[in-house]
Scaffold this motif. Structure first.
Motif, PDB file in Angstrom:
ATOM      1  N   GLU A 117      60.872  23.300   5.890  1.00 23.54           N
ATOM      2  CA  GLU A 117      60.306  22.553   6.624  1.00 23.54           C
ATOM      3  C   GLU A 117      60.115  23.193   7.730  1.00 23.54           C
ATOM      4  N   ALA A 120      57.013  25.337   7.888  1.00 26.58           N
ATOM      5  CA  ALA A 120      55.879  24.669   7.686  1.00 26.58           C
ATOM      6  C   ALA A 120      55.253  24.283   8.773  1.00 26.58           C
ATOM      7  N   ARG A 121      56.700  23.822   9.547  1.00 21.31           N
ATOM      8  CA  ARG A 121      56.312  23.510  11.384  1.00 21.31           C
ATOM      9  C   ARG A 121      55.702  24.545  11.760  1.00 21.31           C
ATOM     10  N   PRO A 124      51.992  26.322   9.991  1.00 22.04           N
ATOM     11  CA  PRO A 124      50.841  25.418   9.584  1.00 22.04           C
ATOM     12  C   PRO A 124      50.292  25.403   8.822  1.00 22.04           C
ATOM     13  N   ASN A 130      53.595  25.506   3.032  1.00 24.49           N
ATOM     14  CA  ASN A 130      53.451  23.601   3.017  1.00 24.49           C
ATOM     15  C   ASN A 130      53.536  22.836   1.771  1.00 24.49           C
ATOM     16  N   ALA A 133      57.646  23.180   1.181  1.00 23.44           N
ATOM     17  CA  ALA A 133      58.952  22.395   2.310  1.00 23.44           C
ATOM     18  C   ALA A 133      57.641  20.719   1.534  1.00 23.44           C
ATOM     19  N   ALA A 134      56.373  20.262   0.806  1.00 27.05           N
ATOM     20  CA  ALA A 134      55.946  19.683   0.187  1.00 27.05           C
ATOM     21  C   ALA A 134      57.537  19.486  -1.205  1.00 27.05           C
ATOM     22  N   SER A 145      56.612  12.776   3.802  1.00 28.44           N
ATOM     23  CA  SER A 145      56.045  14.062   4.409  1.00 28.44           C
ATOM     24  C   SER A 145      55.652  14.831   3.861  1.00 28.44           C
ATOM     25  N   TYR A 149      52.568  17.002   4.063  1.00 32.65           N
ATOM     26  CA  TYR A 149      51.928  18.647   3.435  1.00 32.65           C
ATOM     27  C   TYR A 149      51.443  19.423   2.442  1.00 32.65           C
ATOM     28  N   ARG A 152      47.782  19.469   3.929  1.00 29.50           N
ATOM     29  CA  ARG A 152      47.195  21.117   4.581  1.00 29.50           C
ATOM     30  C   ARG A 152      46.770  21.894   3.738  1.00 29.50           C
TER      31      ARG A 152
END
Length: 208
Positions: A117, A120-121, A124, A130, A133-134, A145, A149, A152
């Protein structure tokens, strides 16, 4: 560091564009005297040294030029060092380095999820960051959340359709979920999070 010597060419330009009353004489000395030492002594003697003092104050600071050579060594990446950087300044890590760090943790653990995560930040617009992170947030059923993700992601790969299948499943949109899992297999990935057979069994249990 090494000095670059006296920059007479720049001094010539500065004087030529100035309004000094002796500028033409100064330019004649600069351009017509080959020996730098003799050239400087003539400028110092001109008009009791007033033009020279003016140039020393206003122009000479602009003529200082030095050349620096920096020597540095790039240390090889190690997981231990990477984890230290992740704790202090994760933006200094590449996406691949973050993935290497994540792979040292148990999948689904807090540390594992934090790395994905964070990636992903920091990245982005990266699809892989992403999607990972998803998947991490879907494992703990964090629908808002995971939705963020997935929105994106630009390329609809097998991993994309797999995540969308799980997300739709959690949102109880079973028809869309089944369609997404079918697209996952069509894209070449047969290892979906929820197999189609399990999905059908789950749907049947809901109607009983």
């Amino acid at each position: 560091m090494s000095g670059k010597g006296e920059d007479w060419a720049t001094l010539d330009t500065l004087v030529a564009h100035s309004d000094m009353s002796e500028k033409y004489t100064i330019l004649e000395i600069i351009r017509g005297t080959e020996d730098p030492n003799r050239r400087e002594s003539q400028l110092m003697a001109l008009a009791s040294g007033r033009p020279y003092q003016y140039m020393k104050t206003n122009y000479f600071p602009q003529l200082r030029s030095s050349e620096y050579t920096l020597h540095y060594m790039v240390l090889p990446f190690t997981i231990e060092k990477g984890k230290e950087v992740f704790r202090t300044n994760p933006s200094n890590l590449s996406l691949n380095e973050m993935f290497l760090i994540a792979n040292t943790y148990e999948p689904g653990s807090d540390a594992f999820n934090e790395v994905f995560e964070t990636a992903a930040r920091i990245f982005p617009s990266d699809d892989v960051a992403n999607l990972n992170a998803a998947a991490s947030t879907l494992d703990r059923q964090d629908i808002p959340s995971a939705t963020n993700y997935m929105e994106r992601v630009s390329k609809q790969s097998a991993a994309y359709w797999n995540n969308m299948g799980v997300l739709s499943f959690l949102n109880e949109d079973y028809e869309r979920s089944a369609g997404c899992f079918s697209k996952t297999r069509q894209a070449g990935n047969r290892e979906v999070k929820v197999s189609l057979s399990e999905f059908e069994k789950y749907k049947e249990s809901l109607t009983k």
